[in-house]
Design an enzyme around this catalytic site. Structure first.
Site, PDB file in Angstrom:
ATOM      1  N   LYS A  52     114.127 -39.193  68.798  1.00  0.00           N
ATOM      2  CA  LYS A  52     113.842 -37.828  69.238  1.00  0.00           C
ATOM      3  C   LYS A  52     114.884 -36.856  68.708  1.00  0.00           C
ATOM      4  O   LYS A  52     114.544 -35.732  68.303  1.00  0.00           O
ATOM      5  CB  LYS A  52     113.768 -37.782  70.763  1.00  0.00           C
ATOM      6  CG  LYS A  52     112.543 -38.498  71.319  1.00  0.00           C
ATOM      7  CD  LYS A  52     112.646 -38.773  72.814  1.00  0.00           C
ATOM      8  CE  LYS A  52     111.456 -39.589  73.305  1.00  0.00           C
ATOM      9  NZ  LYS A  52     111.572 -39.999  74.711  1.00  0.00           N
ATOM     10  N   GLN A  96     115.513 -39.598  79.882  1.00  0.00           N
ATOM     11  CA  GLN A  96     114.862 -40.797  79.345  1.00  0.00           C
ATOM     12  C   GLN A  96     114.694 -41.868  80.419  1.00  0.00           C
ATOM     13  O   GLN A  96     115.649 -42.208  81.128  1.00  0.00           O
ATOM     14  CB  GLN A  96     115.686 -41.363  78.182  1.00  0.00           C
ATOM     15  CG  GLN A  96     115.096 -42.593  77.527  1.00  0.00           C
ATOM     16  CD  GLN A  96     113.772 -42.313  76.844  1.00  0.00           C
ATOM     17  OE1 GLN A  96     113.653 -41.349  76.091  1.00  0.00           O
ATOM     18  NE2 GLN A  96     112.791 -43.156  77.084  1.00  0.00           N
ATOM     19  N   ASP A 119     108.813 -32.662  79.596  1.00  0.00           N
ATOM     20  CA  ASP A 119     108.036 -33.887  79.820  1.00  0.00           C
ATOM     21  C   ASP A 119     106.911 -33.661  80.828  1.00  0.00           C
ATOM     22  O   ASP A 119     106.045 -34.520  80.997  1.00  0.00           O
ATOM     23  CB  ASP A 119     108.945 -35.009  80.334  1.00  0.00           C
ATOM     24  CG  ASP A 119     109.214 -36.073  79.292  1.00  0.00           C
ATOM     25  OD1 ASP A 119     108.462 -36.136  78.303  1.00  0.00           O
ATOM     26  OD2 ASP A 119     110.163 -36.854  79.460  1.00  0.00           O
TER      27      ASP A 119
END
Length: 297
Positions: A52, A96, A119
């Site tokens: 990422k 994460q 997200d």
């Protein structure tokens, strides 16, 4: 002839198409910024975060990485997230998963400022999406919608089955499929571990999205001729390869490919789209937080 959906190619198109929006922001003195937060010693998570950050560098997004000791108290993670919330140069924050056991993941996701929650895990953003007025769409379902758009998959009036009910993929995917939108209006069934006869549902589906995390549990005998099959699963299994393993999906690819009209491979299908849409959400977040209007592709 089955059409193999090339997620790598579509993801590259998405990244390229963000160029104009990023340049518009930069002309106004704004460089989109994405912070990744890692509190885990899981090798796969470390790899995902690295990928990422590399994606950010390639498209011109500033990447910030915060890594916490796995033995640290949960409060250290929450404090780190609050610091990123207060940083005007950071427009998106990604925590994460999975997190260490002393951390309540729900609390961690709630700590991220909703406007930086790229997200789409914060309850406010989930609620907005369900109501049809989303701030962001979750990256994987949004990426699947982009694949549908690129490959002319008709969702309106289609019978769709989503296998899996996770907060990351299953539930939001089902919600987006039933929305009144160009990429919605499907009659959608959600199947899960307590579904009595999974095959009875998948054999009637024009669209099957497999997101249960069980290797190759859907095969060609469970599919309708000509169905679009989207395999979200990424399962590492032992194999006689240089690495000692291979990645396979939730769908038994070879038998499914003989039946499906369109199908995503693993790897190279949904995975690249998830990363591309994270960049998309970060650019959108930068635009909204700074008031610099951009045209999102």
């Amino acid at each position: 002839m089955t059409e193999v959906i090339d997620g790598d190619a579509v993801a590259a198109d998405v990244r390229d198409s963000l160029g104009d929006a990023i340049e518009t922001l930069k002309r106004e003195g704004v460089t989109p910024g994405l912070a990744t937060v890692l509190m885990s010693d899981d090798p796969a998570s470390e790899t995902y975060v690295s990928m990422k950050q590399r994606d950010c560098e390639e498209v011109g997004i500033d990447g910030v990485h915060v890594e916490l000791d796995t033995d640290a108290p949960a409060a250290d993670l929450y404090d780190a997230i609050e610091d990123l919330n207060a940083d005007d140069d950071v427009h998106g924050v990604l925590v994460q998963s999975p997190l260490v056991e002393q951390v309540d993941s729900r609390e961690a996701f709630r700590t991220v400022a909703p406007e930086k929650d790229v997200d789409c895990f914060h309850p406010e953003n989930v609620g907005r999406m369900v109501a049809g007025h989303e701030r962001f769409k979750p990256c994987t379902p949004h990426g699947i919608q982009k694949l549908f758009e690129h490959y002319d998959v008709e969702t309106e009036g289609a019978e769709a089955v989503v296998v899996g009910r996770s907060m990351i993929v299953g539930k939001p995917m089902a919600n987006l499929l039933i929305q009144k939108s160009d990429l919605g209006n499907a009659t959608t069934t959600v199947c899960h571990s307590r579904t009595g006869d999974l095959a009875a549902h998948t054999r009637e589906a024009d669209i099957v999205v497999a997101a249960a995390g069980v290797p190759e549990f859907i095969d060609g005998s469970m599919l309708k001729e000509g169905a679009t099959v989207v395999d979200v699963g990424i399962n590492r299994v032992d194999a006689d390869t240089e690495k000692g393993y291979e990645l396979i999906g939730d769908v038994e690819y070879e038998s499914a490919k003989d039946v499906a009209g369109k199908i995503t491979p693993v790897p190279g299908g949904v995975g690249p789209m998830t990363r591309a849409m994270l960049l998309w959400n970060t650019v959108k977040a930068a635009s909204e937080q700074t008031g610099v209007d951009v045209e999102m592709p």
